[in-house]
Design a protein around this motif. Structure first.
Motif, PDB file in Angstrom:
ATOM      1  N   ASN A 156      -2.638   4.906   3.256  1.00 51.24           N
ATOM      2  CA  ASN A 156      -2.129   4.138   2.123  1.00 51.24           C
ATOM      3  C   ASN A 156      -3.278   3.675   1.231  1.00 51.24           C
ATOM      4  O   ASN A 156      -3.220   3.791   0.003  1.00 51.24           O
ATOM      5  N   VAL A 157      -4.310   3.138   1.840  1.00 48.20           N
ATOM      6  CA  VAL A 157      -5.445   2.620   1.078  1.00 48.20           C
ATOM      7  C   VAL A 157      -6.085   3.723   0.241  1.00 48.20           C
ATOM      8  O   VAL A 157      -6.412   3.526  -0.935  1.00 48.20           O
ATOM      9  N   LEU A 158      -6.247   4.914   0.831  1.00 49.64           N
ATOM     10  CA  LEU A 158      -6.983   5.986   0.169  1.00 49.64           C
ATOM     11  C   LEU A 158      -6.124   6.849  -0.750  1.00 49.64           C
ATOM     12  O   LEU A 158      -6.526   7.175  -1.868  1.00 49.64           O
ATOM     13  N   VAL A 159      -4.923   7.226  -0.285  1.00 52.45           N
ATOM     14  CA  VAL A 159      -4.117   8.210  -1.010  1.00 52.45           C
ATOM     15  C   VAL A 159      -3.538   7.642  -2.296  1.00 52.45           C
ATOM     16  O   VAL A 159      -3.603   8.279  -3.357  1.00 52.45           O
ATOM     17  N   ILE A 204      -9.858  -0.843  -3.278  1.00 50.99           N
ATOM     18  CA  ILE A 204     -10.664  -2.002  -2.873  1.00 50.99           C
ATOM     19  C   ILE A 204      -9.786  -3.166  -2.431  1.00 50.99           C
ATOM     20  O   ILE A 204     -10.005  -3.780  -1.377  1.00 50.99           O
ATOM     21  N   VAL A 205      -8.760  -3.474  -3.241  1.00 51.26           N
ATOM     22  CA  VAL A 205      -7.870  -4.592  -2.904  1.00 51.26           C
ATOM     23  C   VAL A 205      -7.109  -4.301  -1.613  1.00 51.26           C
ATOM     24  O   VAL A 205      -6.922  -5.184  -0.769  1.00 51.26           O
ATOM     25  N   GLY A 206      -6.683  -3.040  -1.433  1.00 53.03           N
ATOM     26  CA  GLY A 206      -5.991  -2.681  -0.201  1.00 53.03           C
ATOM     27  C   GLY A 206      -6.847  -2.941   1.026  1.00 53.03           C
ATOM     28  O   GLY A 206      -6.361  -3.434   2.055  1.00 53.03           O
ATOM     29  N   ALA A 207      -8.139  -2.622   0.928  1.00 50.80           N
ATOM     30  CA  ALA A 207      -9.043  -2.867   2.047  1.00 50.80           C
ATOM     31  C   ALA A 207      -9.208  -4.364   2.311  1.00 50.80           C
ATOM     32  O   ALA A 207      -9.238  -4.812   3.462  1.00 50.80           O
ATOM     33  N   VAL A 208      -9.290  -5.139   1.233  1.00 49.41           N
ATOM     34  CA  VAL A 208      -9.447  -6.588   1.386  1.00 49.41           C
ATOM     35  C   VAL A 208      -8.202  -7.214   2.007  1.00 49.41           C
ATOM     36  O   VAL A 208      -8.294  -8.104   2.863  1.00 49.41           O
ATOM     37  N   VAL A 209      -7.014  -6.727   1.602  1.00 49.74           N
ATOM     38  CA  VAL A 209      -5.761  -7.273   2.135  1.00 49.74           C
ATOM     39  C   VAL A 209      -5.678  -7.059   3.646  1.00 49.74           C
ATOM     40  O   VAL A 209      -5.058  -7.852   4.362  1.00 49.74           O
ATOM     41  N   LEU A 210      -6.317  -6.002   4.151  1.00 47.38           N
ATOM     42  CA  LEU A 210      -6.317  -5.766   5.592  1.00 47.38           C
ATOM     43  C   LEU A 210      -6.903  -6.944   6.368  1.00 47.38           C
ATOM     44  O   LEU A 210      -6.532  -7.192   7.513  1.00 47.38           O
ATOM     45  N   LEU A 211      -7.817  -7.671   5.740  1.00 53.73           N
ATOM     46  CA  LEU A 211      -8.399  -8.833   6.394  1.00 53.73           C
ATOM     47  C   LEU A 211      -7.348  -9.906   6.669  1.00 53.73           C
ATOM     48  O   LEU A 211      -7.472 -10.673   7.628  1.00 53.73           O
ATOM     49  N   LEU A 212      -6.306  -9.952   5.813  1.00 47.76           N
ATOM     50  CA  LEU A 212      -5.246 -10.937   6.008  1.00 47.76           C
ATOM     51  C   LEU A 212      -4.358 -10.585   7.188  1.00 47.76           C
ATOM     52  O   LEU A 212      -3.544 -11.405   7.626  1.00 47.76           O
ATOM     53  N   PRO A 266       2.282   0.368   8.590  1.00 53.86           N
ATOM     54  CA  PRO A 266       2.525   0.089   7.168  1.00 53.86           C
ATOM     55  C   PRO A 266       1.240   0.056   6.376  1.00 53.86           C
ATOM     56  O   PRO A 266       0.145  -0.017   6.935  1.00 53.86           O
ATOM     57  N   GLY A 267       1.380   0.138   5.049  1.00 56.34           N
ATOM     58  CA  GLY A 267       0.225  -0.021   4.189  1.00 56.34           C
ATOM     59  C   GLY A 267      -0.275  -1.451   4.258  1.00 56.34           C
ATOM     60  O   GLY A 267       0.399  -2.330   4.801  1.00 56.34           O
ATOM     61  N   PRO A 268      -1.460  -1.720   3.734  1.00 55.15           N
ATOM     62  CA  PRO A 268      -2.004  -3.069   3.820  1.00 55.15           C
ATOM     63  C   PRO A 268      -1.088  -4.129   3.233  1.00 55.15           C
ATOM     64  O   PRO A 268      -0.853  -5.176   3.837  1.00 55.15           O
ATOM     65  N   ARG A 269      -0.524  -3.858   2.060  1.00 56.04           N
ATOM     66  CA  ARG A 269       0.352  -4.839   1.417  1.00 56.04           C
ATOM     67  C   ARG A 269       1.676  -4.951   2.161  1.00 56.04           C
ATOM     68  O   ARG A 269       2.235  -6.040   2.287  1.00 56.04           O
ATOM     69  N   ASP A 270       2.181  -3.830   2.653  1.00 61.06           N
ATOM     70  CA  ASP A 270       3.447  -3.850   3.385  1.00 61.06           C
ATOM     71  C   ASP A 270       3.284  -4.468   4.769  1.00 61.06           C
ATOM     72  O   ASP A 270       4.191  -5.098   5.295  1.00 61.06           O
ATOM     73  N   GLY A 271       2.103  -4.268   5.365  1.00 60.80           N
ATOM     74  CA  GLY A 271       1.834  -4.915   6.649  1.00 60.80           C
ATOM     75  C   GLY A 271       1.790  -6.427   6.501  1.00 60.80           C
ATOM     76  O   GLY A 271       2.227  -7.163   7.387  1.00 60.80           O
TER      77      GLY A 271
END
Length: 202
Positions: free
Chosen positions: A76-79, A53-61, A125-130
Motif C-alpha cells: 500500500n505504501v509503495l504502490v 512518506i505519510v504512509g510510512a509515518v502513519v505506521l508509527l501510529l 491493511p494499508g497504513p491509513r486503513d490499519g
C-alpha cells in the motif's frame, strides 16, 4: 492465494486511479491529499511521494494500537504513491464542469470499493486503513464513524498547511466510510485453514 494477490494489487492500483480522477476533477482533493498537497506547497516533491512518506509515518501510529503490518501494508505504501504520480502524468486536465463532477463521483466510488478490495484480501491493511481498523477494534465504534473522524481530522491539518479543500473533499470525507462499510463484507476473502492431521497423542 492467487485470488487474494490479484485482489490486493488490483485494489491498490484502482485506488491510485480513483485518487488521480479526484485530483483531475479539481473540485477539492480527497482527504489525505489535502494533507499531501499542503506538504507539497510547504516543502516540495510530488503528491505521490508525499503519499509514500505519510504512509510510512502513519505506521508509527500502529504501535499503541498493536496492529501488525503485512504484505498489503508495505505494498500500500509503495504502490499507491507510485501509481498515483503515473496516472496523473497520463490524465489530461478537464475543464467542463459536468466532466469534472463525473470524475469526482467516479473517483470516490472507485476509492471506496478499492479500499474494501485490498483490505478484504487479508494481507494486512494499508497504513491509513490499519489505523482505522485498529481504532474500530479498540473503541468498538463503527467503521463509518471512525473512518469519517480520521478523514475530517486530516482535512483540517492539510487545509492549515495550504492544501486544496473543496466540495469534493467534503463529499469524500462523508461518503468514503459508508462505501467501505457496505462493500467490505462482499470483498472479504475468508482465509481457509488447512485441515489438521490426526492428533499425534492418539
Amino acid at each position: 492465494m492467487p485470488r487474494r494477490l490479484i485482489q490486493l494489487y488490483a485494489g491498490l492500483v484502482a485506488f491510485a486511479f480513483g485518487e488521480a480522477l479526484i485530483v483531475r476533477a479539481n473540485l477539492g482533493v480527497m482527504s489525505w491529499d489535502v494533507l499531501h498537497q499542503g506538504l507539497v506547497r510547504q516543502i516540495g516533491l510530488s503528491i505521490g511521494v508525499w503519499s509514500i512518506i505519510v504512509g510510512a509515518v502513519v505506521l508509527l501510529l500502529w504501535i499503541p494500537l498493536r496492529e501488525k503490518p503485512g504484505l498489503g501494508t508495505v505494498s500500500n505504501v509503495l504502490v499507491i504513491g507510485a501509481c498515483l504520480d503515473v496516472f496523473l502524468s497520463w490524465l489530461p486536465q478537464v475543464d467542463a464542469m459536468a466532466s469534472r463532477i463525473g470524475l469526482l463521483l467516479a473517483g470516490i466510488v472507485i476509492n471506496g470499493v478499492a479500499s474494501s478490495a485490498y483490505i478484504g484480501a487479508s494481507f494486512g491493511p494499508g497504513p491509513r486503513d490499519g489505523l482505522m481498523t485498529g481504532l474500530v477494534r479498540r473503541t468498538g465504534r463503527s467503521v463509518r464513524l471512525v473512518r469519517t473522524s480520521i478523514e475530517v481530522s486530516v482535512v483540517i491539518i492539510g487545509w492549515i498547511l495550504g492544501g486544496n479543500l473543496g466540495v469534493g473533499t467534503v463529499l469524500f470525507a462523508l461518503s468514503i466510510g459508508p462505501i467501505i462499510h457496505v462493500s467490505l463484507p462482499a470483498l472479504t476473502i475468508p482465509r481457509v485453514r488447512p485441515a489438521s492431521g490426526p492428533d499425534p497423542a492418539i
